[in-house]
Design an enzyme around this catalytic site. Sequence first.
Site, mmCIF file in Angstrom:
data_model
loop_
_atom_site.group_PDB
_atom_site.id
_atom_site.type_symbol
_atom_site.label_atom_id
_atom_site.label_comp_id
_atom_site.label_asym_id
_atom_site.label_seq_id
_atom_site.Cartn_x
_atom_site.Cartn_y
_atom_site.Cartn_z
ATOM 1 N N ARG A 190 0.847 -1.187 0.000
ATOM 2 C CA ARG A 190 0.000 0.000 0.000
ATOM 3 C C ARG A 190 0.884 1.239 0.000
ATOM 4 O O ARG A 190 2.013 1.213 0.493
ATOM 5 C CB ARG A 190 -0.910 0.014 1.222
ATOM 6 C CG ARG A 190 -1.835 -1.204 1.341
ATOM 7 C CD ARG A 190 -2.627 -1.166 2.638
ATOM 8 N NE ARG A 190 -3.537 -2.299 2.762
ATOM 9 C CZ ARG A 190 -3.229 -3.450 3.360
ATOM 10 N NH1 ARG A 190 -2.012 -3.602 3.892
ATOM 11 N NH2 ARG A 190 -4.103 -4.429 3.436
ATOM 12 N N LYS A 214 -1.775 -2.826 8.083
ATOM 13 C CA LYS A 214 -2.949 -2.444 8.868
ATOM 14 C C LYS A 214 -2.955 -3.181 10.201
ATOM 15 O O LYS A 214 -2.553 -4.340 10.282
ATOM 16 C CB LYS A 214 -4.228 -2.759 8.086
ATOM 17 C CG LYS A 214 -4.448 -1.847 6.886
ATOM 18 C CD LYS A 214 -5.790 -2.129 6.242
ATOM 19 C CE LYS A 214 -6.074 -1.149 5.114
ATOM 20 N NZ LYS A 214 -7.402 -1.384 4.487
ATOM 21 N N HIS A 285 -2.564 2.399 -5.862
ATOM 22 C CA HIS A 285 -3.363 1.202 -5.596
ATOM 23 C C HIS A 285 -3.559 0.393 -6.875
ATOM 24 O O HIS A 285 -3.736 -0.831 -6.825
ATOM 25 C CB HIS A 285 -4.715 1.586 -4.991
ATOM 26 C CG HIS A 285 -5.178 0.622 -3.945
ATOM 27 N ND1 HIS A 285 -4.524 0.452 -2.736
ATOM 28 C CD2 HIS A 285 -6.222 -0.250 -3.926
ATOM 29 C CE1 HIS A 285 -5.148 -0.467 -2.019
ATOM 30 N NE2 HIS A 285 -6.176 -0.909 -2.726
ATOM 31 N N ARG A 288 -0.782 -1.905 -7.096
ATOM 32 C CA ARG A 288 -1.031 -3.010 -6.162
ATOM 33 C C ARG A 288 -1.969 -4.031 -6.816
ATOM 34 O O ARG A 288 -1.720 -5.240 -6.765
ATOM 35 C CB ARG A 288 -1.634 -2.455 -4.876
ATOM 36 C CG ARG A 288 -2.020 -3.473 -3.808
ATOM 37 C CD ARG A 288 -2.405 -2.725 -2.536
ATOM 38 N NE ARG A 288 -3.121 -3.526 -1.571
ATOM 39 C CZ ARG A 288 -2.547 -4.306 -0.658
ATOM 40 N NH1 ARG A 288 -1.228 -4.412 -0.621
ATOM 41 N NH2 ARG A 288 -3.261 -4.989 0.207
ATOM 42 N N HIS A 311 -3.736 -8.994 3.252
ATOM 43 C CA HIS A 311 -5.185 -9.016 3.402
ATOM 44 C C HIS A 311 -5.574 -9.820 4.640
ATOM 45 O O HIS A 311 -5.039 -10.899 4.872
ATOM 46 C CB HIS A 311 -5.851 -9.648 2.178
ATOM 47 C CG HIS A 311 -5.850 -8.764 0.972
ATOM 48 N ND1 HIS A 311 -5.980 -9.236 -0.311
ATOM 49 C CD2 HIS A 311 -5.741 -7.413 0.852
ATOM 50 C CE1 HIS A 311 -5.955 -8.236 -1.166
ATOM 51 N NE2 HIS A 311 -5.798 -7.122 -0.483
ATOM 52 N N TYR A 320 -9.288 -10.677 -7.106
ATOM 53 C CA TYR A 320 -8.342 -10.730 -8.212
ATOM 54 C C TYR A 320 -8.540 -11.947 -9.094
ATOM 55 O O TYR A 320 -8.146 -11.940 -10.262
ATOM 56 C CB TYR A 320 -6.908 -10.673 -7.679
ATOM 57 C CG TYR A 320 -6.634 -9.382 -6.961
ATOM 58 C CD1 TYR A 320 -6.538 -8.181 -7.659
ATOM 59 C CD2 TYR A 320 -6.516 -9.340 -5.582
ATOM 60 C CE1 TYR A 320 -6.320 -6.991 -7.002
ATOM 61 C CE2 TYR A 320 -6.294 -8.151 -4.922
ATOM 62 C CZ TYR A 320 -6.197 -6.979 -5.630
ATOM 63 O OH TYR A 320 -5.999 -5.795 -4.977
#
Length: 344
Positions: A190, A214, A285, A288, A311, A320
């Site tokens: 990210r 995150k 992004h 990414r 994730h 994806y």
Amino acid sequence: MASGRTGGRRVDLHRVRAELPEPVQQVVADYERHLALERGLSEHTVRAYIGDVVSLLGFLHGLAVVGQEGGEDGQPTDRSGGRGVGGLDLTVLRAWLAALRSAGTGRTTLARRSAAARTFTGWAHRRGHLPVDPGIRLAAPRPRRVLPSVLRQDQAADLMRASGSGAAERDAVALRDHALLELLYATGVRVSELSGLDVDDVDLGRRVVVVLGKGAKERTVPFGQPAELALREWLAHGRPALARPTSPPALFLGARGARFQPSSVRRIVHEALGAVPGAPVMGPHGLRHSAATHLLEGGADLRSVQELLGHATLATTQLYTHVTVERLKAIHDRAHPRSQPPGG
């Protein structure tokens, strides 16, 4: 948390928060600390959560939140019943979302706000602010899953080739831009993770970078030889030219020696992609998304891509697979002699 947008109009959430009853303001402040300190969420994520909660509580207390229907006198209705946060129930939650929807809020935003509300009511119930958790029964609008734009592999190669030709002159800024583009595409990190990297987070010998993602979760992400070479050039010839005695240990620095910010990374990606014929308009992004798609097209398994991207759930990564299936269908339609009906 300066403002929020609903139906094209802006709401001053700072003002709404300041007008909440003092005990409710204290609850919001406690929740903000919980998100930042106990859950370790980023500043941006905390700001988004608090903005949604202030919108909800402003609706509860009859403040001027866009989309809120009025009472008989046309003024917003106070639904709190004088109970502060304790006035939150399922009826209020549904009425808040309905008001937002009638004001033009999109399905994806509504889904995010309902999730923020459920997170808040769960916390408020555990802390004793609510006798029951009404969020458990709140049905979330299902967001439309939009397939992200991705680069073709040849477009990604053109992007790196173009930025590499600029770096060949060993201009410090060109070396930095090439290195960050290579690293973004190689790792799929990210933009906030990239900006947060320090020099010591990169192991050039092993070709890995340690990323703080995150929820303050660390993960180790590998990269290939092109990114390694670009980073070596930047660290040897570019970064020393931009560094100042007061510079932080950041991997990427701006022209004045400060840590390179996400907004600047976005600008560089936009400008670099503008030089690639036929490339879709996208930001970091998009790189990414492209990295994930190209990994799957190259045979990587879904679990590995999930781990590389950081994730939390496999469901996010599964998006994806739809991208790659759509691309395969497009190739089939273009190339297979029996892809069209006879005479088509």
